[in-house]
Write a protein that holds these residues in place. Structure first.
Motif, PDB file in Angstrom:
ATOM      1  N   LYS A 129      -4.172   6.129   1.185  1.00 54.89           N
ATOM      2  CA  LYS A 129      -2.954   6.086   0.361  1.00 54.89           C
ATOM      3  C   LYS A 129      -2.278   7.451   0.281  1.00 54.89           C
ATOM      4  O   LYS A 129      -1.701   7.822  -0.740  1.00 54.89           O
ATOM      5  CB  LYS A 129      -3.262   5.542  -1.030  1.00 54.89           C
ATOM      6  N   GLN A 130      -2.362   8.177   1.379  1.00 58.82           N
ATOM      7  CA  GLN A 130      -1.705   9.481   1.479  1.00 58.82           C
ATOM      8  C   GLN A 130      -0.406   9.356   2.261  1.00 58.82           C
ATOM      9  O   GLN A 130      -0.346   8.644   3.268  1.00 58.82           O
ATOM     10  CB  GLN A 130      -2.596  10.484   2.233  1.00 58.82           C
ATOM     11  N   ALA A 166       0.806  -1.221   0.000  1.00 62.57           N
ATOM     12  CA  ALA A 166       0.000   0.000   0.000  1.00 62.57           C
ATOM     13  C   ALA A 166       0.832   1.260   0.000  1.00 62.57           C
ATOM     14  O   ALA A 166       0.400   2.276  -0.526  1.00 62.57           O
ATOM     15  CB  ALA A 166      -0.928   0.008   1.215  1.00 62.57           C
ATOM     16  N   SER A 167       2.023   1.249   0.600  1.00 68.93           N
ATOM     17  CA  SER A 167       2.702   2.519   0.811  1.00 68.93           C
ATOM     18  C   SER A 167       4.154   2.507   0.355  1.00 68.93           C
ATOM     19  O   SER A 167       4.976   3.239   0.861  1.00 68.93           O
ATOM     20  CB  SER A 167       2.654   2.882   2.306  1.00 68.93           C
ATOM     21  N   SER A 168       4.486   1.641  -0.596  1.00 60.95           N
ATOM     22  CA  SER A 168       5.886   1.461  -0.977  1.00 60.95           C
ATOM     23  C   SER A 168       6.503   2.717  -1.555  1.00 60.95           C
ATOM     24  O   SER A 168       7.717   2.881  -1.498  1.00 60.95           O
ATOM     25  CB  SER A 168       5.998   0.306  -1.987  1.00 60.95           C
ATOM     26  N   PHE A 200      -2.455   6.364  11.552  1.00 63.93           N
ATOM     27  CA  PHE A 200      -1.700   5.590  10.565  1.00 63.93           C
ATOM     28  C   PHE A 200      -2.642   4.796   9.659  1.00 63.93           C
ATOM     29  O   PHE A 200      -2.450   4.742   8.441  1.00 63.93           O
ATOM     30  CB  PHE A 200      -0.741   4.613  11.260  1.00 63.93           C
ATOM     31  N   ALA A 201      -3.656   4.192  10.260  1.00 62.53           N
ATOM     32  CA  ALA A 201      -4.596   3.377   9.488  1.00 62.53           C
ATOM     33  C   ALA A 201      -5.364   4.230   8.477  1.00 62.53           C
ATOM     34  O   ALA A 201      -5.571   3.821   7.325  1.00 62.53           O
ATOM     35  CB  ALA A 201      -5.569   2.666  10.428  1.00 62.53           C
ATOM     36  N   THR A 202      -5.762   5.437   8.904  1.00 62.36           N
ATOM     37  CA  THR A 202      -6.484   6.331   8.002  1.00 62.36           C
ATOM     38  C   THR A 202      -5.594   6.755   6.832  1.00 62.36           C
ATOM     39  O   THR A 202      -6.032   6.773   5.671  1.00 62.36           O
ATOM     40  CB  THR A 202      -6.975   7.571   8.765  1.00 62.36           C
ATOM     41  N   ALA A 203      -4.353   7.097   7.136  1.00 56.52           N
ATOM     42  CA  ALA A 203      -3.428   7.499   6.086  1.00 56.52           C
ATOM     43  C   ALA A 203      -3.184   6.350   5.105  1.00 56.52           C
ATOM     44  O   ALA A 203      -3.120   6.552   3.886  1.00 56.52           O
ATOM     45  CB  ALA A 203      -2.112   7.966   6.698  1.00 56.52           C
ATOM     46  N   GLY A 233       0.010  17.766  -0.168  1.00 56.55           N
ATOM     47  CA  GLY A 233      -0.814  16.574  -0.254  1.00 56.55           C
ATOM     48  C   GLY A 233      -0.624  15.586   0.879  1.00 56.55           C
ATOM     49  O   GLY A 233      -1.158  14.468   0.820  1.00 56.55           O
ATOM     50  N   TYR A 234       0.103  15.976   1.885  1.00 60.08           N
ATOM     51  CA  TYR A 234       0.310  15.103   3.032  1.00 60.08           C
ATOM     52  C   TYR A 234      -0.884  15.155   3.980  1.00 60.08           C
ATOM     53  O   TYR A 234      -1.515  16.208   4.134  1.00 60.08           O
ATOM     54  CB  TYR A 234       1.570  15.513   3.803  1.00 60.08           C
ATOM     55  N   MET A 235      -1.160  14.041   4.604  1.00 62.66           N
ATOM     56  CA  MET A 235      -2.098  14.010   5.719  1.00 62.66           C
ATOM     57  C   MET A 235      -1.313  14.396   6.965  1.00 62.66           C
ATOM     58  O   MET A 235      -0.350  13.723   7.339  1.00 62.66           O
ATOM     59  CB  MET A 235      -2.695  12.619   5.882  1.00 62.66           C
ATOM     60  N   THR A 236      -1.689  15.495   7.588  1.00 65.33           N
ATOM     61  CA  THR A 236      -0.919  16.016   8.710  1.00 65.33           C
ATOM     62  C   THR A 236      -1.691  15.862  10.004  1.00 65.33           C
ATOM     63  O   THR A 236      -2.924  15.942  10.035  1.00 65.33           O
ATOM     64  CB  THR A 236      -0.582  17.503   8.495  1.00 65.33           C
TER      65      THR A 236
END
Length: 489
Positions: A153-154, A9-11, A146-149, A105-108
């Motif tokens: 896929k942010q 998912a986050s590679s 973390f799970a939400t991000a 575009g980051y989730m902060t």
């Protein structure tokens, strides 16, 4: 199953996890202290432990602003504490890292202590402000983040502001009587066996307070372990730069609110998941103004980044276990302190090299102020009452005379090789004049370049009379107003 999902998912993400302890000095097992911190020690073994990392100022809000803005406090406007009646905040035009990475575009997010402002300059998507010391709850909140991000896929930038090991509102405790999640284990310390750092008095009161302080640190350590386990369980650890640090040194005299090393030389541990080498002890000097530039390089988000940041990315020297040549990296840091509480006005600028420390105390004619938590501490109470004052014995604060702690010289110069506690002021010693002048010149050049309002000439801000100087006005080349030479042309 979770490992497979996480790895796919986050590679391509470049996440940031910033963990900020509150009032923690180098009181960790990995820094040689006799404190139980297995989780932070393990984290250090997986990354880089810096021995010479410095905040710009030993005050909570001020230091956090340096972390978030990449600027010294006199550049950002965060001259003192943000909360309550103090109400110091950064200038409107300053771009913080939470604001910048949100734009990218980051989730902060922020969990725990905030203590900076104004709110619109720190637009975290998720602002879960809390004063709890329940580090298990904090880890659970981070796990949800973390799970939400991951689901969205942010890439993310999460700051966790721990309350530990700051003092609580009592005179001697550190939140250890609070009620916590059953996952948190109390780790007590016997005060009679506690080793008190040599910058403060080894008395009953300090031994008791440090035993409580260390309990709080061991609780913090458990929270760090839980936090990193949440990150790993979701498969995000391999894509997340993690930095663990403290905002300023321990809440004791000669440390917090001062620019002595006990207040500003702090734990700083970095885990770069892409690094080839682990368990590095890095002796190079880094400053908290380097953190924002480091985040920029890690993420590759350099376009439209704020200009004029005071520091530089640490990536060029991150995996070095030896001193880097001076043409590759700086071997000095600057510090800038003006206020703690609004009534604690004590503007000081400092230059620290590997060997020397130079302090410029702008308002040296004032008493050095006590912050409320230090004044109320049992340690200060014990210091002032357990040593009878008289001709035969001075009251001491650590190895420093109390009167020298309260009444300081305009300049302080220390040879740290022979005097690591900064006790023997060489500023008025003719043998050290050449060194003094060189460091003074270097500090003033930096003050000029950073438009520091507290670069004084004849008792007034050079910056604010610059238009008069440009027009030809001549003022005496002295720090302070000299009543024997008050003529101005």
């Amino acid at each position: 199953m979770s490992e497979k999902i996480g790895s796919s998912a986050s590679s391509a993400q470049k996440n940031i996890l910033l963990l900020i302890a509150d009032d923690l000095g180098k009181n960790l097992g990995c820094y040689g202290a006799e404190v139980t911190t297995p989780n932070i020690d393990a984290f250090a073994s997986e990354g880089v432990l810096f021995s010479h990392a410095f905040t710009s100022t030993a005050s909570c809000s001020n230091s956090r602003s340096v972390i978030y803005t990449g600027l010294h406090t006199h550049q950002s406007g965060q001259y003192g504490l943000a909360g309550k009646a103090h109400h110091f905040v950064i200038f409107d035009n300053i771009k913080t890292s939470p604001a910048f990475f949100r734009e990218q575009g980051y989730m902060t997010g922020l969990i725990g202590k905030v203590h900076v402002g104004p709110d619109y300059s720190y637009p975290w998507h998720i602002r879960n402000e809390s004063t709890t010391r329940d580090v298990a709850w904090v880890a659970d909140q981070a796990g949800d983040f973390f799970a939400t991000a991951k689901t969205s896929k942010q890439p993310f930038f999460l700051t966790v502001g721990y309350i530990d090991p700051h003092r609580d509102m009592t005179r001697s405790r550190f939140g250890n009587e609070d009620v916590f999640d059953t996952r948190i284990k109390d780790i007590p310390y016997e005060s009679s066996n506690v080793k008190v750092p040599n910058y403060i008095n080894n008395i009953d009161e300090s031994r008791f307070e440090f035993s409580e302080y260390y309990r709080s640190i061991s609780r913090l350590d458990q929270g760090i372990g839980m936090m990193l386990e949440k990150l790993k369980a979701l498969g995000l650890a391999d894509d997340t730069l993690v930095i663990f640090l403290s905002d300023n040194g321990p809440p004791f005299l000669n440390s917090k609110t001062t620019l002595y090393d006990a207040g500003i030389q702090l734990p700083f541990i970095v885990r770069n998941p892409k690094a080839a080498t682990k368990g590095i002890k890095n002796p190079n000097m880094v400053s908290y103004v380097d953190i924002f530039p480091t985040f920029l390089e890690w993420t590759g988000k350099t376009q439209n980044a704020p200009k004029g940041l005071a520091g530089q990315s640490i990536f060029p020297i991150l995996e070095r276990s030896e001193l880097v040549p001076e043409d590759e990296w700086k071997h000095h840091i600057f510090g800038s302190h003006t206020f703690h509480e609004v009534t604690n006005y004590w503007p000081t600028r400092v230059l620290r090299t590997r060997r020397y420390k130079y302090h410029r105390n702008v308002a040296w004619r004032l008493d050095f102020p006590f912050s409320a938590d230090l004044y109320g501490s049992l340690t200060w109470d014990g210091i002032r009452h357990s040593q009878p004052q008289g001709k035969e014995r001075d009251i001491m604060v650590g190895g420093r005379k109390l009167k020298d702690y309260i009444f300081r010289s305009p300049e302080e110069l220390y040879d740290l090789d022979s005097d690591p506690l900064e006790l023997v002021n060489l500023a008025n010693d003719e043998k050290w004049k050449e060194t003094l002048m060189a460091l003074r010149s270097q500090l003033e050049k930096w003050q000029d370049e950073t438009l520091d309002p507290w670069l004084y000439r004849d008792g007034v801000s050079k910056r604010f009379i610059q238009h008069h100087l440009d027009a030809g006005m001549i003022v005496p080349d002295t720090f302070d107003l000299d009543l024997d030479n008050i003529r101005i042309r």
